[in-house]
Enzyme design. Structure first.
Site, PDB file in Angstrom:
ATOM      1  N   ASP A  87      -8.601   0.646 -10.326  1.00 23.75           N
ATOM      2  CA  ASP A  87      -9.390  -0.038  -9.280  1.00 23.75           C
ATOM      3  C   ASP A  87     -10.630   0.801  -8.967  1.00 23.75           C
ATOM      4  O   ASP A  87     -11.692   0.568  -9.536  1.00 23.75           O
ATOM      5  CB  ASP A  87      -8.536  -0.297  -8.031  1.00 23.75           C
ATOM      6  CG  ASP A  87      -9.319  -1.014  -6.929  1.00 23.75           C
ATOM      7  OD1 ASP A  87     -10.515  -1.285  -7.123  1.00 23.75           O
ATOM      8  OD2 ASP A  87      -8.743  -1.317  -5.863  1.00 23.75           O
TER       9      ASP A  87
ATOM     10  N   LYS B 263       0.853  -1.193   0.000  1.00 24.37           N
ATOM     11  CA  LYS B 263       0.000   0.000   0.000  1.00 24.37           C
ATOM     12  C   LYS B 263       0.884   1.236   0.000  1.00 24.37           C
ATOM     13  O   LYS B 263       1.838   1.329   0.788  1.00 24.37           O
ATOM     14  CB  LYS B 263      -0.919  -0.017   1.230  1.00 24.37           C
ATOM     15  CG  LYS B 263      -2.040  -1.037   1.130  1.00 24.37           C
ATOM     16  CD  LYS B 263      -3.069  -0.673   0.056  1.00 24.37           C
ATOM     17  CE  LYS B 263      -4.263  -1.626   0.073  1.00 24.37           C
ATOM     18  NZ  LYS B 263      -5.249  -1.291  -0.974  1.00 24.37           N
TER      19      LYS B 263
ATOM     20  N   ASP C 287      -0.276  -0.214  -4.643  1.00 29.45           N
ATOM     21  CA  ASP C 287      -1.619   0.361  -4.729  1.00 29.45           C
ATOM     22  C   ASP C 287      -1.608   1.712  -4.015  1.00 29.45           C
ATOM     23  O   ASP C 287      -1.393   1.767  -2.799  1.00 29.45           O
ATOM     24  CB  ASP C 287      -2.619  -0.588  -4.050  1.00 29.45           C
ATOM     25  CG  ASP C 287      -4.061  -0.114  -4.201  1.00 29.45           C
ATOM     26  OD1 ASP C 287      -4.284   0.981  -4.769  1.00 29.45           O
ATOM     27  OD2 ASP C 287      -4.960  -0.843  -3.748  1.00 29.45           O
TER      28      ASP C 287
ATOM     29  N   GLU D 183      -1.803   0.101  -8.717  1.00 26.31           N
ATOM     30  CA  GLU D 183      -3.238   0.339  -8.751  1.00 26.31           C
ATOM     31  C   GLU D 183      -3.573   1.792  -8.454  1.00 26.31           C
ATOM     32  O   GLU D 183      -2.977   2.395  -7.554  1.00 26.31           O
ATOM     33  CB  GLU D 183      -3.936  -0.503  -7.671  1.00 26.31           C
ATOM     34  CG  GLU D 183      -4.174  -1.937  -8.019  1.00 26.31           C
ATOM     35  CD  GLU D 183      -4.817  -2.660  -6.850  1.00 26.31           C
ATOM     36  OE1 GLU D 183      -5.875  -2.204  -6.355  1.00 26.31           O
ATOM     37  OE2 GLU D 183      -4.247  -3.668  -6.414  1.00 26.31           O
TER      38      GLU D 183
ATOM     39  N   LYS E 232     -13.940  -6.084  -8.489  1.00 28.35           N
ATOM     40  CA  LYS E 232     -14.373  -6.529  -7.149  1.00 28.35           C
ATOM     41  C   LYS E 232     -15.885  -6.739  -7.158  1.00 28.35           C
ATOM     42  O   LYS E 232     -16.620  -5.897  -7.689  1.00 28.35           O
ATOM     43  CB  LYS E 232     -14.011  -5.487  -6.083  1.00 28.35           C
ATOM     44  CG  LYS E 232     -12.508  -5.335  -5.872  1.00 28.35           C
ATOM     45  CD  LYS E 232     -12.191  -4.257  -4.852  1.00 28.35           C
ATOM     46  CE  LYS E 232     -10.676  -4.084  -4.752  1.00 28.35           C
ATOM     47  NZ  LYS E 232     -10.300  -2.884  -4.001  1.00 28.35           N
TER      48      LYS E 232
HETATM   49 MG    MG Z   1      -6.840  -1.192  -4.870  1.00 31.05          MG
END
Ligand code: MG
Length: 404
Positions: free
Chosen positions: A280, A201, A229, A255, A304
């Site tokens: 995303d 992250k 991401d 991402e 997702k």
């Molecule tokens: Mg993401």
């Protein structure tokens, strides 16, 4: 022997009388209706229950911090006693839904399913989406419960209904925001557990983010695959500084570097980035996928269920991506292994889905599911059980209340 028309009719009438055909007709119709009912069960009850699972540690990303997964369980039941489960994990910074808003919507959405055949799934999904178009998470919960029913009624795992494309796949595990040293320590731990890839992250100050990636690559060595991401945390110029800085460390993709709505910004970052860009938060629905393709804004899409509104819309995104030769990942919110297993069925059914980030279970202090997807050293497999193949903790099931 020659049969005359008169003789033939007499024989037929005699045969009919001899076998009592006239008397049997209503009985056979009744039996047919019963068989039809058995073959096409309809939904008789819709229940929902909120539940929370504490996380091992604070899961910090550029959008905020989570300490619990606050989810809603859905249970559908049909006339033949078949049970279907679904789950929503509301993450309001991305989905504009909360556990409370999902519970409030369970009644109006659930009432659309009462008395209906679960195999009418596309029509029921359409009705739910028209009733509440910006509530993809709770719709996903109902939709995956419908798939669970369909699979159980058909006697097949859901991925086989969708079309089996593979027998297993790999998932990564994520390292949340922290100091470079702390993140490197956690990444080494995940690599030690056998995960083939670690997602990092990022999305804060570019200099700090570059330090994080450098520390992790130095700690895990060259063999562990790394993804990152930014969760919309960078401006276009920050993104380019950060991406150029982490370019030498062999990341497979980044991402969502910039704000979800900024298609032009995403296009500009992608044009100058040394590593591929995955959309995303910018791509929730099949429509978003087409919009992003028009903007030539990404190299990959992270699909997702919670953003898309269920299994069928997720598959539709994969089909759009496949037609455009854009590979996809399937990711997750803070879902238990119930919704994660539903996502795994999607991964199993689509060749264009090349990456999976189905790791939310790893952060949870308890696993309220049995059966479902298995992860061994980062390799995900699904059982042959019909439907989704997941059973839920009886303590949560006990809390279910009728909503329709
Ligand atoms: Mg993401």
């Amino acid at each position: 022997m020659k049969i005359t028309r008169k003789g033939f009719l007499r024989a037929v009438a005699g045969g009919g009388m001899a076998s009592g055909l006239g008397a049997l007709m209503p009985v056979s119709l009744f039996a047919a209706a019963q068989a039809e009912k058995k073959r096409r069960p309809t939904i008789t009850s819709v229940e929902a229950a909120p539940f929370s699972v504490p996380l091992h540690s604070e899961a910090k990303v550029a959008l905020g911090v989570a300490v619990t997964a606050d989810n809603v369980l859905i249970r559908l039941r049909t006339t033949d006693g078949t049970i279907g489960y679904g789950e929503v994990s509301a993450y309001s910074p991305v989905m504009s839904e909360t556990q409370a808003s999902d519970l409030a919507l369970a009644r109006p959405l659930g009432s659309l399913l009462l008395g209906r055949d679960p195999f009418e799934l596309p029509r029921l999904l359409d009705a739910m989406t028209r009733t509440s178009p910006r509530s993809a998470g709770i719709i996903a919960a109902f939709e995956m419960a419908l798939w669970d029913l369909c699979g159980k009624i058909a006697g097949q795992p859901v991925y086989r209904l969708l079309g089996a494309a593979k027998e297993s796949f790999e998932t990564d595990c994520t390292v949340f925001l922290g100091s470079p040293e702390e993140m490197a320590r956690l990444a080494v731990g995940l690599a030690g557990e056998g995960f083939p890839a670690v997602k990092i992250k990022l999305g804060e100050a570019p200099a700090l983010d570059i330090d994080r990636v450098r520390a992790i690559r130095e700690a895990v060595g060259p063999k562990v695959r790394l993804w990152c991401d930014a969760n919309q945390g960078w401006s276009v110029s920050d993104a380019l500084v950060a991406l150029r800085g982490i370019g030498p460390y062999g990341l497979e993709f980044c991402e969502q570097p910039v704000q979800a709505w900024d298609w032009n910004g995403l296009h500009r970052v992608r044009a100058d980035s040394p590593i591929p860009i995955m959309a995303d938060e910018a791509v929730h629905s099949p429509h978003d996928a087409i919009e992003g393709l028009r903007h030539d804004a990404f190299d990959m899409i992270n699909i997702k269920l919670m953003k898309a509104g269920g299994i069928l819309p997720a598959v539709r995104i994969a089909h759009i991506a496949a037609a455009a030769n854009v590979p996809c990942m399937v990711g997750c919110m803070a879902e238990t292994r119930l919704a994660l297993t539903a996502a795994a069925h999607v991964v199993m059914s689509q060749a264009i889905i090349r990456w999976a980030d189905l790791d939310a279970y790893h952060e949870m202090t308890v696993d309220p599911c049995s059966g479902g997807m298995k992860v061994e050293r980062g390799v995900v497999t699904l059982p042959d059980t019909p439907g989704l193949g997941v059973e839920m903790d009886p303590a949560i099931v006990k809390k279910l209340k009728a909503v329709a």
